[in-house]
Design a protein around this motif. Structure first.
Motif, PDB file in Angstrom:
ATOM      1  N   ARG A   1      20.911 -43.690  51.969  1.00  0.00           N
ATOM      2  CA  ARG A   1      21.777 -44.864  52.100  1.00  0.00           C
ATOM      3  C   ARG A   1      21.541 -45.629  53.397  1.00  0.00           C
ATOM      4  O   ARG A   1      22.165 -46.659  53.631  1.00  0.00           O
ATOM      5  CB  ARG A   1      23.248 -44.448  51.994  1.00  0.00           C
ATOM      6  N   VAL A   2      20.661 -45.122  54.256  1.00  0.00           N
ATOM      7  CA  VAL A   2      20.341 -45.815  55.506  1.00  0.00           C
ATOM      8  C   VAL A   2      19.317 -46.907  55.220  1.00  0.00           C
ATOM      9  O   VAL A   2      18.252 -46.642  54.662  1.00  0.00           O
ATOM     10  CB  VAL A   2      19.800 -44.837  56.564  1.00  0.00           C
ATOM     11  N   LYS A   3      19.634 -48.102  55.611  1.00  0.00           N
ATOM     12  CA  LYS A   3      18.749 -49.236  55.371  1.00  0.00           C
ATOM     13  C   LYS A   3      17.461 -49.071  56.179  1.00  0.00           C
ATOM     14  O   LYS A   3      17.493 -48.794  57.380  1.00  0.00           O
ATOM     15  CB  LYS A   3      19.460 -50.528  55.776  1.00  0.00           C
ATOM     16  N   GLY A   4      16.335 -49.187  55.513  1.00  0.00           N
ATOM     17  CA  GLY A   4      15.050 -49.060  56.190  1.00  0.00           C
ATOM     18  C   GLY A   4      14.548 -47.642  56.324  1.00  0.00           C
ATOM     19  O   GLY A   4      13.497 -47.413  56.930  1.00  0.00           O
ATOM     20  N   TYR A   5      15.283 -46.656  55.744  1.00  0.00           N
ATOM     21  CA  TYR A   5      14.828 -45.264  55.810  1.00  0.00           C
ATOM     22  C   TYR A   5      13.892 -45.005  54.635  1.00  0.00           C
ATOM     23  O   TYR A   5      14.307 -45.045  53.468  1.00  0.00           O
ATOM     24  CB  TYR A   5      16.033 -44.325  55.771  1.00  0.00           C
ATOM     25  N   ARG A   6      12.608 -44.750  54.945  1.00  0.00           N
ATOM     26  CA  ARG A   6      11.603 -44.541  53.899  1.00  0.00           C
ATOM     27  C   ARG A   6      10.732 -43.349  54.265  1.00  0.00           C
ATOM     28  O   ARG A   6       9.615 -43.501  54.772  1.00  0.00           O
ATOM     29  CB  ARG A   6      10.741 -45.793  53.735  1.00  0.00           C
ATOM     30  N   PRO A   7      11.215 -42.147  54.023  1.00  0.00           N
ATOM     31  CA  PRO A   7      10.455 -40.960  54.459  1.00  0.00           C
ATOM     32  C   PRO A   7       9.206 -40.697  53.636  1.00  0.00           C
ATOM     33  O   PRO A   7       8.311 -39.987  54.089  1.00  0.00           O
ATOM     34  CB  PRO A   7      11.467 -39.825  54.283  1.00  0.00           C
ATOM     35  N   GLN A   8       9.105 -41.248  52.430  1.00  0.00           N
ATOM     36  CA  GLN A   8       7.998 -40.909  51.549  1.00  0.00           C
ATOM     37  C   GLN A   8       6.916 -41.981  51.500  1.00  0.00           C
ATOM     38  O   GLN A   8       6.029 -41.921  50.666  1.00  0.00           O
ATOM     39  CB  GLN A   8       8.536 -40.680  50.124  1.00  0.00           C
ATOM     40  N   THR A   9       7.002 -42.982  52.367  1.00  0.00           N
ATOM     41  CA  THR A   9       6.036 -44.082  52.287  1.00  0.00           C
ATOM     42  C   THR A   9       4.663 -43.721  52.835  1.00  0.00           C
ATOM     43  O   THR A   9       3.691 -44.407  52.555  1.00  0.00           O
ATOM     44  CB  THR A   9       6.575 -45.308  53.055  1.00  0.00           C
ATOM     45  N   GLY A  10       4.581 -42.670  53.655  1.00  0.00           N
ATOM     46  CA  GLY A  10       3.301 -42.291  54.245  1.00  0.00           C
ATOM     47  C   GLY A  10       2.993 -43.007  55.533  1.00  0.00           C
ATOM     48  O   GLY A  10       2.122 -42.604  56.281  1.00  0.00           O
ATOM     49  N   GLY A  11       3.721 -44.092  55.820  1.00  0.00           N
ATOM     50  CA  GLY A  11       3.530 -44.813  57.073  1.00  0.00           C
ATOM     51  C   GLY A  11       4.390 -44.216  58.172  1.00  0.00           C
ATOM     52  O   GLY A  11       5.050 -43.196  58.011  1.00  0.00           O
ATOM     53  N   THR A  12       4.362 -44.878  59.309  1.00  0.00           N
ATOM     54  CA  THR A  12       5.153 -44.420  60.445  1.00  0.00           C
ATOM     55  C   THR A  12       6.587 -44.923  60.316  1.00  0.00           C
ATOM     56  O   THR A  12       6.810 -46.127  60.189  1.00  0.00           O
ATOM     57  CB  THR A  12       4.540 -44.922  61.763  1.00  0.00           C
TER      58      THR A  12
ATOM     59  N   LEU B   1      18.253 -50.982  71.191  1.00  0.00           N
ATOM     60  CA  LEU B   1      18.149 -49.749  70.417  1.00  0.00           C
ATOM     61  C   LEU B   1      18.245 -50.050  68.922  1.00  0.00           C
ATOM     62  O   LEU B   1      18.780 -51.074  68.503  1.00  0.00           O
ATOM     63  CB  LEU B   1      19.250 -48.763  70.835  1.00  0.00           C
ATOM     64  N   ARG B   2      17.749 -49.130  68.130  1.00  0.00           N
ATOM     65  CA  ARG B   2      17.700 -49.328  66.676  1.00  0.00           C
ATOM     66  C   ARG B   2      18.802 -48.510  66.009  1.00  0.00           C
ATOM     67  O   ARG B   2      18.899 -47.301  66.205  1.00  0.00           O
ATOM     68  CB  ARG B   2      16.329 -48.913  66.145  1.00  0.00           C
ATOM     69  N   PHE B   3      19.612 -49.184  65.213  1.00  0.00           N
ATOM     70  CA  PHE B   3      20.737 -48.542  64.537  1.00  0.00           C
ATOM     71  C   PHE B   3      20.343 -48.089  63.131  1.00  0.00           C
ATOM     72  O   PHE B   3      19.586 -48.778  62.435  1.00  0.00           O
ATOM     73  CB  PHE B   3      21.915 -49.507  64.415  1.00  0.00           C
ATOM     74  N   ALA B   4      20.872 -46.939  62.725  1.00  0.00           N
ATOM     75  CA  ALA B   4      20.807 -46.525  61.329  1.00  0.00           C
ATOM     76  C   ALA B   4      21.989 -47.193  60.629  1.00  0.00           C
ATOM     77  O   ALA B   4      23.133 -46.780  60.792  1.00  0.00           O
ATOM     78  CB  ALA B   4      20.893 -45.006  61.208  1.00  0.00           C
ATOM     79  N   LEU B   5      21.712 -48.248  59.873  1.00  0.00           N
ATOM     80  CA  LEU B   5      22.760 -49.090  59.306  1.00  0.00           C
ATOM     81  C   LEU B   5      22.940 -48.841  57.818  1.00  0.00           C
ATOM     82  O   LEU B   5      21.969 -48.554  57.104  1.00  0.00           O
ATOM     83  CB  LEU B   5      22.411 -50.566  59.516  1.00  0.00           C
ATOM     84  N   PRO B   6      24.170 -48.965  57.318  1.00  0.00           N
ATOM     85  CA  PRO B   6      24.384 -48.925  55.874  1.00  0.00           C
ATOM     86  C   PRO B   6      23.994 -50.258  55.245  1.00  0.00           C
ATOM     87  O   PRO B   6      23.923 -51.287  55.929  1.00  0.00           O
ATOM     88  CB  PRO B   6      25.899 -48.686  55.758  1.00  0.00           C
TER      89      PRO B   6
ATOM     90  N   ARG C   1      25.797 -51.945  53.252  1.00  0.00           N
ATOM     91  CA  ARG C   1      26.970 -52.806  53.418  1.00  0.00           C
ATOM     92  C   ARG C   1      27.670 -52.414  54.717  1.00  0.00           C
ATOM     93  O   ARG C   1      27.134 -52.653  55.773  1.00  0.00           O
ATOM     94  CB  ARG C   1      27.885 -52.696  52.192  1.00  0.00           C
ATOM     95  N   TYR C   2      28.839 -51.775  54.633  1.00  0.00           N
ATOM     96  CA  TYR C   2      29.543 -51.441  55.870  1.00  0.00           C
ATOM     97  C   TYR C   2      29.889 -49.962  55.993  1.00  0.00           C
ATOM     98  O   TYR C   2      30.354 -49.522  57.023  1.00  0.00           O
ATOM     99  CB  TYR C   2      30.829 -52.284  55.982  1.00  0.00           C
ATOM    100  N   GLN C   3      29.655 -49.187  54.939  1.00  0.00           N
ATOM    101  CA  GLN C   3      29.896 -47.749  54.968  1.00  0.00           C
ATOM    102  C   GLN C   3      28.762 -47.050  54.234  1.00  0.00           C
ATOM    103  O   GLN C   3      28.100 -47.647  53.378  1.00  0.00           O
ATOM    104  CB  GLN C   3      31.244 -47.394  54.323  1.00  0.00           C
ATOM    105  N   PHE C   4      28.576 -45.770  54.539  1.00  0.00           N
ATOM    106  CA  PHE C   4      27.514 -44.995  53.906  1.00  0.00           C
ATOM    107  C   PHE C   4      28.026 -44.293  52.649  1.00  0.00           C
ATOM    108  O   PHE C   4      28.084 -43.063  52.576  1.00  0.00           O
ATOM    109  CB  PHE C   4      26.943 -43.968  54.887  1.00  0.00           C
ATOM    110  N   GLY C   5      28.414 -45.079  51.651  1.00  0.00           N
ATOM    111  CA  GLY C   5      28.836 -44.499  50.381  1.00  0.00           C
ATOM    112  C   GLY C   5      30.136 -43.737  50.437  1.00  0.00           C
ATOM    113  O   GLY C   5      30.434 -42.948  49.540  1.00  0.00           O
ATOM    114  N   TYR C   6      30.922 -43.938  51.481  1.00  0.00           N
ATOM    115  CA  TYR C   6      32.215 -43.249  51.619  1.00  0.00           C
ATOM    116  C   TYR C   6      33.084 -43.579  50.405  1.00  0.00           C
ATOM    117  O   TYR C   6      33.087 -44.710  49.944  1.00  0.00           O
ATOM    118  CB  TYR C   6      32.897 -43.709  52.911  1.00  0.00           C
ATOM    119  N   PRO C   7      33.828 -42.597  49.838  1.00  0.00           N
ATOM    120  CA  PRO C   7      34.111 -41.255  50.367  1.00  0.00           C
ATOM    121  C   PRO C   7      33.131 -40.152  49.950  1.00  0.00           C
ATOM    122  O   PRO C   7      33.420 -38.981  50.151  1.00  0.00           O
ATOM    123  CB  PRO C   7      35.501 -40.976  49.790  1.00  0.00           C
ATOM    124  N   ARG C   8      31.992 -40.512  49.378  1.00  0.00           N
ATOM    125  CA  ARG C   8      30.992 -39.484  49.077  1.00  0.00           C
ATOM    126  C   ARG C   8      30.361 -38.988  50.374  1.00  0.00           C
ATOM    127  O   ARG C   8      30.360 -39.683  51.380  1.00  0.00           O
ATOM    128  CB  ARG C   8      29.911 -40.045  48.155  1.00  0.00           C
TER     129      ARG C   8
END
Length: 482
Positions: free
Chosen positions: A111-122, A91-96, A98-105
């Motif tokens: 902040r998810v590694k590999g998340y590219r919603p605007q690239t136009g690709g899949t 399975l594919r993980f949504a990874l930070p 480093r080790y946290q997603f900008g906590y405590p923000r």
């Protein structure tokens, strides 16, 4: 897919409607702050010991998961089983990064590694989101499907306070200034300053991690914390939650005015106001919203019972949720203390009462989700649960004897293999594991999964999903002449 639960109905509104609803939710929330009076997967390929679980469930396993990893609540052990399950099933993980997603923000999808919603690709889908964050539903739904299984874990704030004080002593300014937890809880406002660096660890840490807004600070007279009445643990185990686990269909107005559930047998249930928590409408508003989002909230004090319910909800087998405790501090019971005050000294009972009073919002969360857990247990069947818990514990013990040197956790000073040495932080030692020698290659692989600490496992998953690119030197046909 079956009938939609209220949680799933809420999440299926779609991004635009949901964003509007959440905007209204937060706006009304801050108005309330100013005017509170308005208120089963397959077995391991080659089991290391004879499998003790019942027959596999007939339903397909759930594999789209959102786990809110709360602090100092046994969540590292849940993270470990998610790491192993996802790793084993590809399975594919949504990874930070480093080790946290900008906590405590608050969590941000960017902040998810590999998340590219605007690239136009899949965009490759993510299956599991499970690392430390401060919960932010709108942004989470940018990354994970709305029909994901949302779950988390809570812990008695008295036990959490003991662990947090030891672990975050150097991080929280309030803890750092106090000579002991007892001294801090005797007069917390002498040390605690809202908004000071790291002081979110010092009060209502669970409420903070769930991303809920806070009521205005009210300065209490010194020594007048009004400790909450400690409910009878027997009643706490069997009564359903005031809001109930999916007890009613929620609508957008429920985000602003929680649905009343005082009816039938529930009219006798104590509300959070019974524990002198301030504005009960504000607290119930937050709890009702959480009920509409989370499919299951585990309870650390009933960790094994919670694991059985988790496996049942996900249609996983018991083998999928068997594992070792991670991030456990030396000198503390690894099975997590029970809710009851039985056996505590008078001094410890006073500290417990003060911790629950100071962390009043966390206490409300804990009482609420403890009740909803036991309502779920009643529905599952207590005798059936006892059988499953006994099987899970027997399987864990068998794995420990087979995998671990000495059959138990080890002091980190004896762990020479850096792959299994847990990160050391705070004043207490964090225990880890040493593998037995002579394991077969297949057993070695599974035992390594069980023993790997969360940071090293995250790095392993990161390298698997994002293999490093190797740049090759430029080739030439012949050496260049000077």
């Amino acid at each position: 897919m079956g009938p939609l639960s209220p949680a799933r109905t809420l999440r299926l509104w779609g991004p635009r409607s949901l964003g509007v609803a959440l905007g209204v939710f937060m706006t009304i929330g801050f108005l309330l702050l100013d005017a509170p009076h308005l208120l089963p997967g397959p077995q391991l390929r080659q089991p290391l010991a004879p499998s003790l679980r019942p027959a596999l469930p007939s339903c397909p396993p759930r594999q789209r998961l959102v786990f809110l990893k709360t602090h100092k609540s046994g969540s590292s052990s849940v993270l470990s089983l998610l790491h192993r399950y996802g790793d084993r099933h590809g399975l594919r993980f949504a990874l930070p990064a480093r080790y946290q997603f900008g906590y405590p923000r608050l969590f941000q999808a960017s902040r998810v590694k590999g998340y590219r919603p605007q690239t136009g690709g899949t965009q490759l889908p993510f299956h599991i989101l499970c690392h430390h964050m401060r919960f932010n539903l709108k942004e989470v739904l940018q990354v994970m499907p709305s029909d994901s299984f949302f779950f988390s874990i809570v812990r008695d704030p008295a036990a959490l306070a003991r662990s947090a004080f030891s672990y975050y002593k150097s991080t929280s300014s309030a803890f750092r200034k106090s000579p002991s937890l007892a001294a801090f809880l005797a007069n917390p406002r002498a040390f605690y300053r809202p908004g000071a660096r790291g002081d979110h660890y010092a009060r209502n840490l669970l409420w903070f991690d769930f991303g809920l807004p806070f009521p205005p600070e009210k300065r209490a007279k010194r020594g007048n914390l009004h400790p909450p009445r400690d409910p009878d643990p027997r009643q706490l185990q069997v009564l359903p939650s005031g809001a109930g686990p999916r007890a009613q269909t929620l609508n957008p107005n429920a985000l602003i005015h929680p649905v009343s559930t005082v009816a039938d047998h529930r009219s006798q249930i104590s509300s959070p106001a019974s524990f002198d928590l301030g504005s009960s409408s504000f607290i119930q508003w937050g709890l009702t919203w959480l009920d509409s989002v989370f499919d299951l909230v585990m309870v650390a004090e009933y960790f094994d019972e919670s694991l059985v319910l988790l496996a049942d909800a996900l249609c996983w087998g018991l083998d999928d949720v068997v594992g070792f405790m991670h991030n456990a501090q030396a000198g503390r019971k690894q099975d997590l203390s029970t809710f009851s005050n039985t056996g505590l000294t008078a001094e410890d009972q006073q500290l417990t009462a003060r911790a629950r009073a100071w962390n009043n919002l966390d206490w409300a969360l804990y009482v609420h989700f403890n009740r909803s857990l036991w309502a779920r247990i009643e529905k599952y069947g207590q005798r059936r649960l006892q059988t499953a818990v006994a099987e899970l514990r027997a399987r864990r013990e068998a794995l420990a004897k087979h995998c671990l040197a000495g059959g138990e956790a080890s002091d980190p000073k004896y762990i020479t293999d850096r792959r299994f040495r847990p990160f050391q932080f705070g004043s207490a030692k964090v225990l880890g594991y040493i593998l037995r020698s002579g394991l077969s290659p297949q057993d070695q692989e599974e035992c390594e999964r069980l023993a790997t600490p969360e940071l090293q496992y995250k790095d392993k998953l990161d390298a698997k999903q994002f293999p490093p690119t190797v740049s090759l030197p430029l080739k030439t046909s012949r050496p260049l002449s000077p």
